[in-house]
Design a protein around this motif. Structure first.
Motif, PDB file in Angstrom:
ATOM      1  N   ASP A  32       0.822  -1.208   0.000  1.00 36.49           N
ATOM      2  CA  ASP A  32       0.000   0.000   0.000  1.00 36.49           C
ATOM      3  C   ASP A  32       0.859   1.262   0.000  1.00 36.49           C
ATOM      4  O   ASP A  32       0.520   2.260  -0.651  1.00 36.49           O
ATOM      5  CB  ASP A  32      -0.977   0.004   1.184  1.00 36.49           C
ATOM      6  CG  ASP A  32      -0.294  -0.076   2.538  1.00 36.49           C
ATOM      7  OD1 ASP A  32       0.915  -0.393   2.589  1.00 36.49           O
ATOM      8  OD2 ASP A  32      -0.969   0.180   3.555  1.00 36.49           O
ATOM      9  N   ASN A  54       2.444   1.525  -3.531  1.00 30.05           N
ATOM     10  CA  ASN A  54       1.409   1.975  -4.462  1.00 30.05           C
ATOM     11  C   ASN A  54       1.141   3.477  -4.308  1.00 30.05           C
ATOM     12  O   ASN A  54       0.936   4.189  -5.301  1.00 30.05           O
ATOM     13  CB  ASN A  54       0.112   1.200  -4.253  1.00 30.05           C
ATOM     14  CG  ASN A  54       0.252  -0.277  -4.592  1.00 30.05           C
ATOM     15  OD1 ASN A  54       1.196  -0.681  -5.255  1.00 30.05           O
ATOM     16  ND2 ASN A  54      -0.683  -1.068  -4.114  1.00 30.05           N
ATOM     17  N   ALA A  59       1.477   6.213  -7.130  1.00 34.65           N
ATOM     18  CA  ALA A  59       0.302   7.018  -7.470  1.00 34.65           C
ATOM     19  C   ALA A  59       0.634   8.505  -7.466  1.00 34.65           C
ATOM     20  O   ALA A  59       0.199   9.256  -8.355  1.00 34.65           O
ATOM     21  CB  ALA A  59      -0.836   6.727  -6.496  1.00 34.65           C
ATOM     22  N   GLU A  94       0.410  10.885 -10.834  1.00 31.30           N
ATOM     23  CA  GLU A  94      -0.460  12.061 -10.858  1.00 31.30           C
ATOM     24  C   GLU A  94       0.266  13.257 -11.446  1.00 31.30           C
ATOM     25  O   GLU A  94      -0.351  14.094 -12.131  1.00 31.30           O
ATOM     26  CB  GLU A  94      -0.954  12.372  -9.445  1.00 31.30           C
ATOM     27  CG  GLU A  94      -1.970  13.499  -9.389  1.00 31.30           C
ATOM     28  CD  GLU A  94      -2.524  13.726  -7.995  1.00 31.30           C
ATOM     29  OE1 GLU A  94      -3.205  14.750  -7.808  1.00 31.30           O
ATOM     30  OE2 GLU A  94      -2.268  12.896  -7.108  1.00 31.30           O
ATOM     31  N   GLN A 132       0.393  -5.523  -6.256  1.00 25.15           N
ATOM     32  CA  GLN A 132       0.799  -4.277  -6.899  1.00 25.15           C
ATOM     33  C   GLN A 132       0.350  -4.251  -8.356  1.00 25.15           C
ATOM     34  O   GLN A 132      -0.081  -3.210  -8.864  1.00 25.15           O
ATOM     35  CB  GLN A 132       2.316  -4.099  -6.818  1.00 25.15           C
ATOM     36  CG  GLN A 132       2.830  -3.791  -5.418  1.00 25.15           C
ATOM     37  CD  GLN A 132       4.350  -3.704  -5.356  1.00 25.15           C
ATOM     38  OE1 GLN A 132       5.035  -3.779  -6.380  1.00 25.15           O
ATOM     39  NE2 GLN A 132       4.887  -3.557  -4.162  1.00 25.15           N
ATOM     40  N   TRP A 152      -3.337  -3.588  -8.410  1.00 19.98           N
ATOM     41  CA  TRP A 152      -3.585  -2.177  -8.081  1.00 19.98           C
ATOM     42  C   TRP A 152      -3.261  -1.282  -9.280  1.00 19.98           C
ATOM     43  O   TRP A 152      -4.039  -0.361  -9.607  1.00 19.98           O
ATOM     44  CB  TRP A 152      -2.725  -1.745  -6.897  1.00 19.98           C
ATOM     45  CG  TRP A 152      -2.800  -0.260  -6.678  1.00 19.98           C
ATOM     46  CD1 TRP A 152      -3.740   0.419  -5.959  1.00 19.98           C
ATOM     47  CD2 TRP A 152      -1.939   0.740  -7.245  1.00 19.98           C
ATOM     48  NE1 TRP A 152      -3.510   1.777  -6.042  1.00 19.98           N
ATOM     49  CE2 TRP A 152      -2.417   2.000  -6.816  1.00 19.98           C
ATOM     50  CE3 TRP A 152      -0.806   0.680  -8.059  1.00 19.98           C
ATOM     51  CZ2 TRP A 152      -1.800   3.191  -7.179  1.00 19.98           C
ATOM     52  CZ3 TRP A 152      -0.191   1.869  -8.434  1.00 19.98           C
ATOM     53  CH2 TRP A 152      -0.683   3.108  -7.993  1.00 19.98           C
ATOM     54  N   LEU A 153      -2.132  -1.525  -9.934  1.00 23.12           N
ATOM     55  CA  LEU A 153      -1.710  -0.684 -11.052  1.00 23.12           C
ATOM     56  C   LEU A 153      -2.749  -0.685 -12.166  1.00 23.12           C
ATOM     57  O   LEU A 153      -3.129   0.377 -12.674  1.00 23.12           O
ATOM     58  CB  LEU A 153      -0.361  -1.167 -11.592  1.00 23.12           C
ATOM     59  CG  LEU A 153       0.149  -0.460 -12.848  1.00 23.12           C
ATOM     60  CD1 LEU A 153       0.429   1.009 -12.553  1.00 23.12           C
ATOM     61  CD2 LEU A 153       1.406  -1.154 -13.378  1.00 23.12           C
ATOM     62  N   HIS A 168      -5.787   1.225 -10.971  1.00 17.10           N
ATOM     63  CA  HIS A 168      -5.521   2.658 -10.862  1.00 17.10           C
ATOM     64  C   HIS A 168      -5.524   3.321 -12.230  1.00 17.10           C
ATOM     65  O   HIS A 168      -6.137   4.390 -12.411  1.00 17.10           O
ATOM     66  CB  HIS A 168      -4.177   2.874 -10.172  1.00 17.10           C
ATOM     67  CG  HIS A 168      -3.836   4.320  -9.958  1.00 17.10           C
ATOM     68  ND1 HIS A 168      -4.353   5.061  -8.916  1.00 17.10           N
ATOM     69  CD2 HIS A 168      -3.024   5.161 -10.662  1.00 17.10           C
ATOM     70  CE1 HIS A 168      -3.883   6.294  -8.974  1.00 17.10           C
ATOM     71  NE2 HIS A 168      -3.084   6.386 -10.030  1.00 17.10           N
ATOM     72  N   GLY A 187      -9.001   3.496 -13.691  1.00 21.08           N
ATOM     73  CA  GLY A 187      -9.788   4.553 -13.078  1.00 21.08           C
ATOM     74  C   GLY A 187      -9.537   5.906 -13.715  1.00 21.08           C
ATOM     75  O   GLY A 187     -10.386   6.807 -13.639  1.00 21.08           O
TER      76      GLY A 187
END
Length: 216
Positions: free
Chosen positions: A62, A65, A69, A73, A91, A94-95, A98, A101
């Protein structure tokens, strides 16, 4: 263009990631570099990462990540090449989530393949400057002629038996990550042996084939 570059220790993924980033105006995202930047900036994440590393602990998914992130951004729509991330299935999942999204996705995953004995030979020829931390290679990137020989250290993790252990751990831990990505992203295995220019050419040829990415 958004790429993830894989390869065992000594395969040259860091070098190739930097070459691709420079040649095609991509951001080079190395988790090691991101951790150091976060620590240098003394952000909340950086403080958390610093405390973990100073205690000799692994940075949990977490936190890793979150660092990635933050960097993504800042990139906006700029392309990137990932180096050393994702390292776990969590991971990787999550990638992909992300990016989805944000209406984006990885364009390709490239895995550099190099025979084990070549990797052992490459890594065992590395030497570290005990004073500055600079890493040299006796064949490909020799230390400056005026560097005192006594400052060059052959690290324990660059000894042949330690290298073979690292390679076996990499294969054990990375295989499921690559399998996870392979199920969702275009995946290419590329011969990582030979001159740097040749390897880079193979990477670009692989990701360009029937994918409209020539010249990325």
């Amino acid at each position: 263009m958004r790429l993830a570059l894989f390869g065992p220790p000594g395969a040259g993924k860091g070098t190739q990631a930097k070459r691709l980033a420079t040649a095609h105006d991509l951001a080079h995202l190395s988790t090691g570099d991101l951790f150091r930047a976060a620590i240098r900036d003394e952000s909340d994440l950086g403080v958390r990462v610093a405390s973990l590393l100073s205690a000799g602990e692994l940075v949990p998914d977490d936190t890793t990540n979150a660092v990635v992130a933050d960097r993504l951004e800042t990139l906006g729509d700029q392309g990137f090449v990932l180096d050393g991330f994702p390292r776990t299935v969590a991971q990787a999942e999550w990638l992909m989530g992300h990016l989805a999204g944000a209406g984006k996705s990885l364009d390709a995953v490239v895995s550099l393949r190099v025979p084990e004995e070549d990797l052992v030979q490459r890594l065992s020829r590395r030497r570290t400057d005990a004073e500055t931390g600079a890493i040299y290679h006796l064949d490909f990137n020799p230390p400056p002629s005026d560097l005192p020989p006594g400052r060059l250290v052959h690290r324990s993790d660059d000894q042949p038996e330690a290298i073979r252990h690292r390679l076996s751990v990499y294969e054990r831990d990375t295989a499921p990550v690559e399998a996870t990505l392979r199920a969702h992203v275009r995946y290419f295995e590329v011969d990582g042996t030979g001159a740097l220019e040749d390897v880079q050419g193979r990477i670009e040829d692989a990701i360009a084939q029937d994918h409209g990415l020539a010249g990325i």
